[in-house]
Scaffold this active site. Sequence first.
Site, PDB file in Angstrom:
ATOM      1  N   LYS A   1      68.345  54.070  11.135  1.00  0.00           N
ATOM      2  CA  LYS A   1      67.304  53.421  11.959  1.00  0.00           C
ATOM      3  C   LYS A   1      67.438  53.885  13.405  1.00  0.00           C
ATOM      4  O   LYS A   1      66.432  54.155  14.081  1.00  0.00           O
ATOM      5  CB  LYS A   1      67.457  51.901  11.846  1.00  0.00           C
TER       6      LYS A   1
ATOM      7  N   LEU B   1      62.516  37.232  16.425  1.00  0.00           N
ATOM      8  CA  LEU B   1      63.164  37.181  15.107  1.00  0.00           C
ATOM      9  C   LEU B   1      63.890  35.855  14.886  1.00  0.00           C
ATOM     10  O   LEU B   1      63.924  35.348  13.764  1.00  0.00           O
ATOM     11  CB  LEU B   1      64.140  38.349  14.937  1.00  0.00           C
ATOM     12  N   GLY B   2      64.447  35.294  15.947  1.00  0.00           N
ATOM     13  CA  GLY B   2      65.124  33.996  15.808  1.00  0.00           C
ATOM     14  C   GLY B   2      64.166  32.944  15.272  1.00  0.00           C
ATOM     15  O   GLY B   2      64.490  32.185  14.349  1.00  0.00           O
TER      16      GLY B   2
ATOM     17  N   SER C   1      58.294  50.068  19.735  1.00  0.00           N
ATOM     18  CA  SER C   1      58.827  48.875  20.421  1.00  0.00           C
ATOM     19  C   SER C   1      59.254  49.224  21.845  1.00  0.00           C
ATOM     20  O   SER C   1      59.073  48.433  22.773  1.00  0.00           O
ATOM     21  CB  SER C   1      59.993  48.286  19.636  1.00  0.00           C
TER      22      SER C   1
ATOM     23  N   GLY D   1      68.954  32.088  20.143  1.00  0.00           N
ATOM     24  CA  GLY D   1      67.824  32.900  20.584  1.00  0.00           C
ATOM     25  C   GLY D   1      66.560  32.425  19.902  1.00  0.00           C
ATOM     26  O   GLY D   1      66.386  32.637  18.692  1.00  0.00           O
ATOM     27  N   ALA D   2      65.710  31.733  20.656  1.00  0.00           N
ATOM     28  CA  ALA D   2      64.430  31.288  20.085  1.00  0.00           C
ATOM     29  C   ALA D   2      63.356  32.304  20.437  1.00  0.00           C
ATOM     30  O   ALA D   2      62.275  31.959  20.891  1.00  0.00           O
ATOM     31  CB  ALA D   2      64.086  29.901  20.617  1.00  0.00           C
ATOM     32  N   GLY D   3      63.678  33.599  20.247  1.00  0.00           N
ATOM     33  CA  GLY D   3      62.707  34.664  20.473  1.00  0.00           C
ATOM     34  C   GLY D   3      62.020  35.021  19.170  1.00  0.00           C
ATOM     35  O   GLY D   3      61.936  34.188  18.244  1.00  0.00           O
TER      36      GLY D   3
ATOM     37  N   ASN E   1      64.563  55.756  15.555  1.00  0.00           N
ATOM     38  CA  ASN E   1      64.136  55.230  16.851  1.00  0.00           C
ATOM     39  C   ASN E   1      64.337  56.258  17.962  1.00  0.00           C
ATOM     40  O   ASN E   1      63.534  56.342  18.890  1.00  0.00           O
ATOM     41  CB  ASN E   1      64.885  53.935  17.193  1.00  0.00           C
TER      42      ASN E   1
HETATM   43  P1  NAD Z   1      63.324  38.434  21.825  1.00  0.00           P
HETATM   44  O1  NAD Z   1      63.488  38.924  23.228  1.00  0.00           O
HETATM   45  O2  NAD Z   1      61.968  38.057  21.346  1.00  0.00           O
HETATM   46  O3  NAD Z   1      64.262  37.175  21.602  1.00  0.00           O
HETATM   47  C1  NAD Z   1      65.583  37.108  22.039  1.00  0.00           C
HETATM   48  C2  NAD Z   1      65.829  35.676  22.506  1.00  0.00           C
HETATM   49  O4  NAD Z   1      67.230  35.514  22.756  1.00  0.00           O
HETATM   50  C3  NAD Z   1      65.104  35.315  23.812  1.00  0.00           C
HETATM   51  O5  NAD Z   1      64.399  34.114  23.616  1.00  0.00           O
HETATM   52  C4  NAD Z   1      66.235  35.125  24.808  1.00  0.00           C
HETATM   53  O6  NAD Z   1      65.959  34.165  25.801  1.00  0.00           O
HETATM   54  C5  NAD Z   1      67.335  34.650  23.867  1.00  0.00           C
HETATM   55  N1  NAD Z   1      68.682  34.737  24.440  1.00  0.00           N
HETATM   56  C6  NAD Z   1      69.305  35.784  25.035  1.00  0.00           C
HETATM   57  N2  NAD Z   1      70.542  35.437  25.438  1.00  0.00           N
HETATM   58  C7  NAD Z   1      70.710  34.137  25.074  1.00  0.00           C
HETATM   59  C8  NAD Z   1      71.762  33.195  25.232  1.00  0.00           C
HETATM   60  N3  NAD Z   1      72.912  33.524  25.823  1.00  0.00           N
HETATM   61  N4  NAD Z   1      71.595  31.940  24.749  1.00  0.00           N
HETATM   62  C9  NAD Z   1      70.434  31.573  24.141  1.00  0.00           C
HETATM   63  N5  NAD Z   1      69.393  32.420  23.972  1.00  0.00           N
HETATM   64  C10 NAD Z   1      69.529  33.684  24.434  1.00  0.00           C
HETATM   65  O7  NAD Z   1      63.981  39.540  20.904  1.00  0.00           O
HETATM   66  P2  NAD Z   1      63.608  39.945  19.395  1.00  0.00           P
HETATM   67  O8  NAD Z   1      62.351  40.750  19.411  1.00  0.00           O
HETATM   68  O9  NAD Z   1      63.700  38.759  18.503  1.00  0.00           O
HETATM   69  O10 NAD Z   1      64.782  40.980  19.085  1.00  0.00           O
HETATM   70  C11 NAD Z   1      66.091  40.595  18.722  1.00  0.00           C
HETATM   71  C12 NAD Z   1      66.753  41.848  18.134  1.00  0.00           C
HETATM   72  O11 NAD Z   1      66.058  42.174  16.910  1.00  0.00           O
HETATM   73  C13 NAD Z   1      66.620  43.085  19.040  1.00  0.00           C
HETATM   74  O12 NAD Z   1      67.775  43.862  18.978  1.00  0.00           O
HETATM   75  C14 NAD Z   1      65.436  43.829  18.446  1.00  0.00           C
HETATM   76  O13 NAD Z   1      65.464  45.230  18.667  1.00  0.00           O
HETATM   77  C15 NAD Z   1      65.604  43.528  16.963  1.00  0.00           C
HETATM   78  N6  NAD Z   1      64.357  43.633  16.178  1.00  0.00           N
HETATM   79  C16 NAD Z   1      63.237  42.981  16.602  1.00  0.00           C
HETATM   80  C17 NAD Z   1      62.081  43.088  15.827  1.00  0.00           C
HETATM   81  C18 NAD Z   1      60.814  42.396  16.230  1.00  0.00           C
HETATM   82  O14 NAD Z   1      59.765  42.637  15.584  1.00  0.00           O
HETATM   83  N7  NAD Z   1      60.797  41.557  17.226  1.00  0.00           N
HETATM   84  C19 NAD Z   1      62.085  43.856  14.641  1.00  0.00           C
HETATM   85  C20 NAD Z   1      63.266  44.486  14.248  1.00  0.00           C
HETATM   86  C21 NAD Z   1      64.412  44.377  15.041  1.00  0.00           C
HETATM   87  O1  KPL Z   2      61.184  50.858  14.616  1.00  0.00           O
HETATM   88  C1  KPL Z   2      60.278  51.385  15.242  1.00  0.00           C
HETATM   89  C2  KPL Z   2      60.083  50.927  16.631  1.00  0.00           C
HETATM   90  O2  KPL Z   2      58.977  51.011  17.168  1.00  0.00           O
HETATM   91  O3  KPL Z   2      61.063  50.439  17.215  1.00  0.00           O
HETATM   92  C3  KPL Z   2      59.481  52.501  14.624  1.00  0.00           C
HETATM   93  C4  KPL Z   2      58.119  52.003  14.234  1.00  0.00           C
HETATM   94  C5  KPL Z   2      60.196  52.977  13.377  1.00  0.00           C
HETATM   95  C6  KPL Z   2      59.360  53.655  15.549  1.00  0.00           C
HETATM   96  O4  KPL Z   2      60.608  54.183  15.842  1.00  0.00           O
END
Ligand code: NAD
Ligand code: KPL
Length: 309
Positions: free
Chosen positions: A188, A17-18, A256, A13-15, A192
């Site tokens: 968490k 957090l990845g 989110s 996952g190059a999103g 949420n």
């Molecule tokens: P995102 O959508 O930005 O990235 C996910 C990536 O995974 C996408 O690029 C997608 O194409 C890729 N993907 C999905 N299936 C795939 C596969 N089979 N093979 C290869 N790549 C694949 O998501 P994110 O925001 O990084 O969130 C990831 C998790 O972290 C979620 O559960 C989210 O709730 C949690 N999270 C995110 C944040 C944040 O700030 N972004 C903070 C805390 C928790």
């Molecule tokens: O984690 C959050 C979200 O937006 O997903 C907070 C900021 C805690 C709100 O639930």
Amino acid sequence: MNESHASTWHILGAGSLGCLWAVRLARAGVPLRLILRSPERLAAYRRAGGLTLVERGAARLYPLQAQTAAEPAPIRRLLLACKAYDAADAIAGLAPRLAAGAEVILLQNGLGSQDAVAARLPQARCILASSTEGAFRDGDFRVVFAGHGHTWLGDPQDLAPPTWLADLQRAGIVHDWSLDILARLWRKLALNCAINPLTVLYDCRNGGLLEHPAEVATLCEELAELLQRCGQPSAASALHDEVQRVIQATAANYSSMHQDVAQGRRTEIAYLLGHACAAAARHRLVLPHLTTLHQRLLRHLAARGLPSH
Ligand code: NAD
Ligand code: KPL
């Protein structure tokens, strides 16, 4: 480029957090490979020249090595950095590559996806994570590091910390090994559930919930009852106080889930409110406000053509 050493990280996952993890680990000299969805995505990644991370307003390109799931090299350490609804399918595609005793870090928010993944991986150790870091994508293979935070990692089956926590330390990924990661994930999830759905339904920032104190308080009471019944008393303790603190501290932000709905993106509802309501039903616990909130949110999503799972 097929070889991978015992200490190599694979990041699926190059999103948001990845990328955040990949760039920091690579800067610390940790060998890693990104795993992208398809040959087309891999070609697009190569055209982009790598991942771009934007930190404190400055963008920098990192030409990290990438591959697809079809690569044959075995995987011993995997960070699963996709959304909760993609986790089980993503791991199914990679399971044949996972070596015996492989370690898989599950970065998904909410609950439910972790069990679905673990059920497909009898040969691996699954490590659960809960993160308060913030990042978002502002372009293809381009991520903005929006908020520093903390990541808790833990394994309910085996309390011994893995040796690679030293990699996170060197990479500046602020973390703790948690002896009760399920309590962290439930807490968490409850935060949420108390905040995110209402911000969607009232179409407001988190601070907008200060105008709905009774509704927030009732939800917190029901969520605390659920946590108690699910054997998570520490996650239930002073939940309403923390929800109020989070609402105040993040008053100017959109949650989110609000951001997902506003941008027409699928939400993780099934792993948050959906998981909470399913757990209540399993325990024959009647939680009328939580159930109504879930139904209202499902209707709201359906009206916008967004899935309920
Ligand atoms: P995102 O959508 O930005 O990235 C996910 C990536 O995974 C996408 O690029 C997608 O194409 C890729 N993907 C999905 N299936 C795939 C596969 N089979 N093979 C290869 N790549 C694949 O998501 P994110 O925001 O990084 O969130 C990831 C998790 O972290 C979620 O559960 C989210 O709730 C949690 N999270 C995110 C944040 C944040 O700030 N972004 C903070 C805390 C928790
Ligand atoms: O984690 C959050 C979200 O937006 O997903 C907070 C900021 C805690 C709100 O639930």
